[in-house]
Design a protein around this motif. Structure first.
Motif, PDB file in Angstrom:
ATOM      1  N   GLU A  72       0.842  -1.196   0.000  1.00 51.25           N
ATOM      2  CA  GLU A  72       0.000   0.000   0.000  1.00 51.25           C
ATOM      3  C   GLU A  72       0.876   1.244   0.000  1.00 51.25           C
ATOM      4  OE1 GLU A  72      -2.987   2.231  -0.425  1.00 51.25           O
ATOM      5  OE2 GLU A  72      -3.570   0.156   0.039  1.00 51.25           O
ATOM      6  N   ALA A  73       0.666   2.104  -0.979  1.00 55.96           N
ATOM      7  CA  ALA A  73       1.480   3.313  -1.070  1.00 55.96           C
ATOM      8  C   ALA A  73       1.226   4.251   0.103  1.00 55.96           C
ATOM      9  CB  ALA A  73       1.193   4.033  -2.387  1.00 55.96           C
ATOM     10  N   ALA A  74      -0.007   4.267   0.595  1.00 53.00           N
ATOM     11  CA  ALA A  74      -0.361   5.148   1.714  1.00 53.00           C
ATOM     12  C   ALA A  74      -1.156   4.350   2.743  1.00 53.00           C
ATOM     13  CB  ALA A  74      -1.153   6.351   1.219  1.00 53.00           C
ATOM     14  N   PRO A  75      -0.477   3.546   3.566  1.00 52.49           N
ATOM     15  CA  PRO A  75      -1.188   2.766   4.585  1.00 52.49           C
ATOM     16  C   PRO A  75      -1.969   3.675   5.528  1.00 52.49           C
ATOM     17  CG  PRO A  75       1.116   2.096   4.432  1.00 52.49           C
ATOM     18  CD  PRO A  75       0.976   3.354   3.632  1.00 52.49           C
ATOM     19  N   ILE A  76      -3.057   3.168   6.080  1.00 58.57           N
ATOM     20  CA  ILE A  76      -3.906   3.991   6.945  1.00 58.57           C
ATOM     21  C   ILE A  76      -3.526   3.859   8.411  1.00 58.57           C
ATOM     22  CG2 ILE A  76      -5.819   3.828   5.307  1.00 58.57           C
ATOM     23  CD1 ILE A  76      -7.165   1.861   7.282  1.00 58.57           C
ATOM     24  N   ALA A  77      -2.522   3.037   8.736  1.00 57.14           N
ATOM     25  CA  ALA A  77      -2.167   2.768  10.124  1.00 57.14           C
ATOM     26  C   ALA A  77      -0.738   3.201  10.423  1.00 57.14           C
ATOM     27  CB  ALA A  77      -2.315   1.270  10.427  1.00 57.14           C
ATOM     28  N   VAL A  78      -0.445   3.350  11.705  1.00 55.39           N
ATOM     29  CA  VAL A  78       0.944   3.355  12.151  1.00 55.39           C
ATOM     30  C   VAL A  78       1.447   1.935  11.975  1.00 55.39           C
ATOM     31  CG1 VAL A  78       2.435   3.573  14.170  1.00 55.39           C
ATOM     32  CG2 VAL A  78       0.670   5.292  13.725  1.00 55.39           C
ATOM     33  N   ILE A 351       8.825 -24.832   5.723  1.00 50.99           N
ATOM     34  CA  ILE A 351      10.235 -24.846   6.104  1.00 50.99           C
ATOM     35  C   ILE A 351      10.790 -26.262   6.265  1.00 50.99           C
ATOM     36  CG2 ILE A 351       9.929 -24.771   8.608  1.00 50.99           C
ATOM     37  CD1 ILE A 351      12.427 -22.644   6.558  1.00 50.99           C
ATOM     38  N   GLY A 352       9.902 -27.252   6.368  1.00 49.40           N
ATOM     39  CA  GLY A 352      10.362 -28.636   6.459  1.00 49.40           C
ATOM     40  C   GLY A 352      10.294 -29.246   7.839  1.00 49.40           C
ATOM     41  N   HIS A 353       9.738 -28.509   8.812  1.00 52.03           N
ATOM     42  CA  HIS A 353       9.479 -29.086  10.139  1.00 52.03           C
ATOM     43  C   HIS A 353       8.159 -28.521  10.660  1.00 52.03           C
ATOM     44  CE1 HIS A 353      10.557 -25.382  12.336  1.00 52.03           C
ATOM     45  NE2 HIS A 353      11.660 -25.305  11.595  1.00 52.03           N
ATOM     46  N   ASP A 354       7.632 -29.141  11.721  1.00 56.64           N
ATOM     47  CA  ASP A 354       6.290 -28.778  12.187  1.00 56.64           C
ATOM     48  C   ASP A 354       6.300 -27.901  13.436  1.00 56.64           C
ATOM     49  OD1 ASP A 354       7.070 -30.619  14.099  1.00 56.64           O
ATOM     50  OD2 ASP A 354       5.600 -32.145  13.548  1.00 56.64           O
ATOM     51  N   LYS A 355       7.433 -27.275  13.727  1.00 57.94           N
ATOM     52  CA  LYS A 355       7.544 -26.414  14.894  1.00 57.94           C
ATOM     53  C   LYS A 355       7.425 -24.934  14.494  1.00 57.94           C
ATOM     54  CE  LYS A 355      10.316 -29.194  18.105  1.00 57.94           C
ATOM     55  NZ  LYS A 355      10.077 -30.507  17.504  1.00 57.94           N
ATOM     56  N   HIS A 356       7.288 -24.091  15.532  1.00 57.53           N
ATOM     57  CA  HIS A 356       7.308 -22.656  15.304  1.00 57.53           C
ATOM     58  C   HIS A 356       8.630 -22.221  14.688  1.00 57.53           C
ATOM     59  CE1 HIS A 356       4.397 -22.363  18.973  1.00 57.53           C
ATOM     60  NE2 HIS A 356       3.745 -22.630  17.858  1.00 57.53           N
ATOM     61  N   THR A 357       8.623 -21.062  14.060  1.00 54.38           N
ATOM     62  CA  THR A 357       9.843 -20.485  13.502  1.00 54.38           C
ATOM     63  C   THR A 357      10.087 -19.120  14.144  1.00 54.38           C
ATOM     64  OG1 THR A 357       8.448 -19.832  11.615  1.00 54.38           O
ATOM     65  CG2 THR A 357       9.924 -21.712  11.312  1.00 54.38           C
ATOM     66  N   ARG A 358      11.358 -18.821  14.346  1.00 63.66           N
ATOM     67  CA  ARG A 358      11.757 -17.585  15.028  1.00 63.66           C
ATOM     68  C   ARG A 358      11.826 -16.455  14.001  1.00 63.66           C
ATOM     69  NH1 ARG A 358      13.805 -15.474  19.613  1.00 63.66           N
ATOM     70  NH2 ARG A 358      15.634 -14.111  19.516  1.00 63.66           N
ATOM     71  N   GLU A 359      10.778 -15.624  13.987  1.00 67.10           N
ATOM     72  CA  GLU A 359      10.652 -14.589  12.968  1.00 67.10           C
ATOM     73  C   GLU A 359      10.210 -13.257  13.558  1.00 67.10           C
ATOM     74  OE1 GLU A 359       8.529 -15.640   9.335  1.00 67.10           O
ATOM     75  OE2 GLU A 359       8.443 -17.726  10.012  1.00 67.10           O
ATOM     76  N   PHE A 360      10.529 -12.195  12.817  1.00 66.70           N
ATOM     77  CA  PHE A 360       9.934 -10.898  13.105  1.00 66.70           C
ATOM     78  C   PHE A 360       8.413 -10.987  12.940  1.00 66.70           C
ATOM     79  CE2 PHE A 360      14.189  -9.699  11.435  1.00 66.70           C
ATOM     80  CZ  PHE A 360      14.652  -8.965  12.510  1.00 66.70           C
ATOM     81  N   THR A 361       7.694 -10.085  13.609  1.00 67.06           N
ATOM     82  CA  THR A 361       6.243 -10.007  13.441  1.00 67.06           C
ATOM     83  C   THR A 361       5.850  -8.564  13.108  1.00 67.06           C
ATOM     84  OG1 THR A 361       5.789  -9.557  15.788  1.00 67.06           O
ATOM     85  CG2 THR A 361       5.891 -11.878  15.097  1.00 67.06           C
ATOM     86  N   PRO A 362       4.689  -8.358  12.498  1.00 61.46           N
ATOM     87  CA  PRO A 362       4.273  -7.003  12.135  1.00 61.46           C
ATOM     88  C   PRO A 362       3.678  -6.247  13.320  1.00 61.46           C
ATOM     89  CG  PRO A 362       2.621  -8.573  11.432  1.00 61.46           C
ATOM     90  CD  PRO A 362       3.749  -9.377  12.012  1.00 61.46           C
ATOM     91  N   LEU A 363       3.660  -4.943  13.207  1.00 59.89           N
ATOM     92  CA  LEU A 363       2.955  -4.069  14.140  1.00 59.89           C
ATOM     93  C   LEU A 363       2.078  -3.133  13.322  1.00 59.89           C
ATOM     94  CD1 LEU A 363       2.356  -2.629  16.826  1.00 59.89           C
ATOM     95  CD2 LEU A 363       4.437  -1.261  16.455  1.00 59.89           C
ATOM     96  N   LEU A 364       0.768  -3.233  13.528  1.00 60.72           N
ATOM     97  CA  LEU A 364      -0.201  -2.384  12.840  1.00 60.72           C
ATOM     98  C   LEU A 364      -1.092  -1.749  13.897  1.00 60.72           C
ATOM     99  CD1 LEU A 364      -1.217  -4.927  10.034  1.00 60.72           C
ATOM    100  CD2 LEU A 364       0.499  -3.100   9.868  1.00 60.72           C
ATOM    101  N   VAL A 365      -1.167  -0.427  13.908  1.00 65.73           N
ATOM    102  CA  VAL A 365      -1.911   0.307  14.941  1.00 65.73           C
ATOM    103  C   VAL A 365      -2.879   1.261  14.250  1.00 65.73           C
ATOM    104  CG1 VAL A 365      -1.739   1.759  16.991  1.00 65.73           C
ATOM    105  CG2 VAL A 365       0.148   0.214  16.410  1.00 65.73           C
ATOM    106  N   TRP A 366      -4.174   1.157  14.595  1.00 69.42           N
ATOM    107  CA  TRP A 366      -5.180   1.964  13.901  1.00 69.42           C
ATOM    108  C   TRP A 366      -6.238   2.479  14.859  1.00 69.42           C
ATOM    109  CZ3 TRP A 366     -10.500   1.510  13.137  1.00 69.42           C
ATOM    110  CH2 TRP A 366     -11.049   2.393  12.183  1.00 69.42           C
ATOM    111  N   THR A 367      -6.666   3.688  14.620  1.00 69.64           N
ATOM    112  CA  THR A 367      -7.868   4.264  15.201  1.00 69.64           C
ATOM    113  C   THR A 367      -8.414   5.263  14.197  1.00 69.64           C
ATOM    114  OG1 THR A 367      -8.812   5.386  17.146  1.00 69.64           O
ATOM    115  CG2 THR A 367      -6.654   6.155  16.366  1.00 69.64           C
TER     116      THR A 367
END
Length: 410
Positions: A72-78, A351-367
């Motif tokens: 999105e060129a102009a997201p509506i959230a922080v 990924i080839g296994h059935d466990k969680h993966t250690r990854e970054f996660t998004p942050l989306l904040v809206w009002t």
């Protein structure tokens, strides 16, 4: 608690369980099996493309530009990105941090360490107990269920009790899980039930992993696709320094919906521990119609289950349903409501296994009326709890740095 009127009456925290957007830079050292993981990117790729209009306009594709979602060129959230702020990749640990406390310091050990003590406790309660099989540390209880390590979690942290609801009431599985909990020293015991399989299937799917874990291969069993029912019995939580309990003690309403209702302790909170996405969303809509001031925290778990099931198609379907729900939630929100969306780790189904993966996660904040901006990398998921505390003017949680200054309305 201050006398000033809070800038928002309600904060809604929505955790899309296992929504990872790329491996953390330390995985080659601490979790080599997670190298190359990118849950969102690989789900979109294997689903043949994915449209998530609400998450995209909030900025999910913007913070994950390699994912294949619309940027999105102009997201509506922080919008930004979270480092997890804890070691490993785990829903229970992630939620403790999201709610503002350090990871609890409890023993970490394989089930085989406490196996004999568990067997003795079960026998004292009148249960029949035998080994699950030759060379297996897991226990076969009453000829119907298995107690052992949870194979889809990291080693040393979680045990499970698995049974068929076709064979017995789910409450019987929970009772055995509670006995296991009374002996176990690890953070979490999971009482798991499902339909469409029998005790013989559960025993057949019990295995030992190279990690030393011994328990039921729930993916092979088909548990996660069988109207899965679950209770999480935890130990070592620190509710008094977490934002739900801080808010509750300050007189605010607190609602915990989905998996968060099991993994977070908050005396007096309204809890609905649904597993399937639609009941979670329906409970959320009801909470938005009912709650006047305070916190509504939601976990959508089926994305995580799809990751364990190594099914990108199922993961994509869950994201589509969640996205529709987010659109309805936003339509129900007023100008004094704040929505915060994130994940707690990854679970890359490719990924080839059935466990969680250690990854970054998004942050989306809206009002309504928010001034969109990119705040990008945050050091810890605990920043959510710190922000909520500042919103309501209550005591700060144990850890976290608020980003409330970045939330500006036009």
């Amino acid at each position: 608690m201050t006398d000033a009127k809070p800038p928002f009456d309600r904060v809604i925290i929505l955790v899309l369980d296992a929504l990872g957007i790329g491996a953390l830079p330390d995985v080659h050292l601490v979790r080599p099996n997670d190298v190359g993981s990118n849950t969102l990117k690989h789900v979109v790729r294997d689903a043949g493309g994915l449209s998530l209009p609400n998450l995209e306009r909030l900025g999910l594709g913007t913070v994950a530009p390699q994912s294949g979602l619309r940027v999105e060129a102009a997201p509506i959230a922080v919008h930004g990105i979270f480092n997890l702020g804890y070691k490993g990749a785990d829903t229970y640990l992630g939620h403790q941090v999201i709610m503002g406390s350090r990871v609890p310091d409890v023993p970490e050990e394989l089930f085989e360490v406490v196996r004999d003590d568990v067997a003795a406790a079960l026998r004292r309660a009148g249960h029949h107990v035998e080994p699950a099989g030759e060379g297996l540390a897991a226990l076969f209880v009453d000829g119907r269920m298995i107690c052992g390590d949870n194979l889809e979690s990291d080693p040393l942290q979680t045990y499970h009790c698995v049974g068929s609801i076709d064979d017995m009431p789910y409450e019987e599985i929970v009772k055995v899980g509670e006995i296991l909990r009374s002996v176990a020293r690890v953070r979490r015991v999971v009482a798991m039930g499902g339909y469409g399989f029998k005790a013989a299937d559960i025993r057949r799917c019990t295995e030992r992993r190279p990690t030393g874990q011994c328990g039921v291969n729930n993916v092979a069993l088909g548990l996660y696709t069988s109207n899965y029912v679950v209770r999480h019995l935890t130990r070592g939580t620190k509710p008094d320094v977490q934002i739900p309990t801080i808010l509750k003690k300050a007189g605010y309403e607190v609602e915990l919906i989905g998996k968060v209702a099991d993994v977070i302790t908050c005396e007096g909170a309204h809890k609905e521990p649904h597993v399937l996405t639609q009941p979670v969303l329906d409970a959320t809509y009801a909470a938005l119609a009912r709650v006047r001031s305070g916190l509504i925290a939601i976990n959508i778990q089926e994305t995580d289950l799809a990751g364990h099931d190594e099914s990108a198609e199922r993961y994509a379907a869950c994201l589509r349903l969640a996205d529709e729900g987010i659109g309805r939630m936003m339509a129900m929100m007023g100008p004094r409501d704040l929505l915060i969306i994130t994940g707690d780790h990854g679970n890359d189904p490719t990924i080839g296994h059935d466990k969680h993966t250690r990854e970054f996660t998004p942050l989306l904040v809206w009002t309504q009326g928010i001034v969109p901006k990119g705040i990008f990398m945050r050091d810890s998921l605990s920043d959510i709890a710190a922000t909520v505390a500042e919103v309501f003017g209550v005591d700060a949680p144990e850890i976290g740095t608020s980003f409330l200054d970045d939330i500006v309305r036009a």
